[in-house]
Design an enzyme around this catalytic site. Structure first.
Site, mmCIF file in Angstrom:
data_model
loop_
_atom_site.group_PDB
_atom_site.id
_atom_site.type_symbol
_atom_site.label_atom_id
_atom_site.label_comp_id
_atom_site.label_asym_id
_atom_site.label_seq_id
_atom_site.Cartn_x
_atom_site.Cartn_y
_atom_site.Cartn_z
ATOM 1 N N SER A 12 0.933 -1.168 0.197
ATOM 2 C CA SER A 12 -0.003 -0.082 0.117
ATOM 3 C C SER A 12 1.006 1.256 -0.094
ATOM 4 O O SER A 12 0.268 2.527 0.183
ATOM 5 C CB SER A 12 -0.690 -0.177 1.327
ATOM 6 O OG SER A 12 -0.303 0.143 2.492
ATOM 7 N N LEU A 14 3.326 4.059 1.412
ATOM 8 C CA LEU A 14 3.616 4.619 2.861
ATOM 9 C C LEU A 14 2.290 5.289 3.171
ATOM 10 O O LEU A 14 2.062 6.346 3.139
ATOM 11 C CB LEU A 14 4.702 5.602 2.759
ATOM 12 C CG LEU A 14 6.061 5.007 3.089
ATOM 13 C CD1 LEU A 14 6.955 6.399 2.848
ATOM 14 C CD2 LEU A 14 6.193 4.745 4.547
ATOM 15 N N HIS A 15 1.104 4.464 3.479
ATOM 16 C CA HIS A 15 -0.147 4.908 3.794
ATOM 17 C C HIS A 15 -0.382 4.071 4.860
ATOM 18 O O HIS A 15 -0.070 2.878 4.978
ATOM 19 C CB HIS A 15 -1.180 4.701 2.774
ATOM 20 C CG HIS A 15 -0.715 5.317 1.343
ATOM 21 N ND1 HIS A 15 -0.786 6.867 1.291
ATOM 22 C CD2 HIS A 15 -0.328 5.121 0.358
ATOM 23 C CE1 HIS A 15 -0.389 7.233 0.001
ATOM 24 N NE2 HIS A 15 0.236 6.243 -0.403
ATOM 25 N N ALA A 16 -1.457 4.536 5.672
ATOM 26 C CA ALA A 16 -1.921 3.872 7.043
ATOM 27 C C ALA A 16 -1.130 3.310 7.722
ATOM 28 O O ALA A 16 -0.278 3.768 8.366
ATOM 29 C CB ALA A 16 -3.346 2.949 6.363
ATOM 30 N N PRO A 18 1.735 1.139 7.244
ATOM 31 C CA PRO A 18 3.056 1.538 7.000
ATOM 32 C C PRO A 18 3.662 2.890 7.316
ATOM 33 O O PRO A 18 4.592 3.052 8.013
ATOM 34 C CB PRO A 18 3.432 1.085 5.524
ATOM 35 C CG PRO A 18 1.963 0.274 5.218
ATOM 36 C CD PRO A 18 0.891 0.662 5.977
#
Length: 90
Positions: A12, A14-16, A18
Site C-alpha cells: 500500500s 507509505l499509507h495507513a 506502514p
C-alpha cells in the site's frame, strides 16, 4: 550527511499502517531524518501526516537524509524498514 535512496516495498506504499510504523521508527532515531520523492520536497520522516501527503506508493523510490550524530545509523535503519512489506508485519 547520510543519504540513501530505496524503493518502498509495502503493497500500500507509505499509507495507513506502514506510515504509522515508519513515522514511529523515524521519531525514535538519534538523528532527524527527512524523506522525499524525486522532484518533491523533503519532509520530516517522523510526521505521519506529512508521510500520508508524500504519496509514496509501492515501488516508488524515496531518498532518506539525516545529519549529525547517528545519521548513518538512522538512515540505514529506516531504509531497511522501507525495504520490508510493512503491510505484512505483525
Amino acid at each position: 550527511m547520510a543519504e540513501r535512496t530505496v524503493k518502498v516495498a509495502s503493497a500500500s506504499g507509505l499509507h495507513a499502517r506502514p506510515a504509522a510504523i515508519f513515522s514511529k521508527a523515524a521519531g525514535e532515531q538519534p538523528a532527524k531524518v527527512t524523506i522525499e520523492k524525486a522532484g518533491g520536497s523533503a519532509i520530516d520522516a517522523s510526521s505521519i501526516l506529512m508521510l500520508m501527503t508524500l504519496g509514496a506508493g509501492h515501488g516508488d523510490e524515496v531518498t532518506l537524509r539525516a545529519e549529525g550524530d547517528g545519521a548513518e545509523e538512522s538512515v540505514n535503519a529506516l531504509a531497511e524498514l522501507l525495504e520490508k512489506d510493512l503491510d505484512a508485519e505483525g
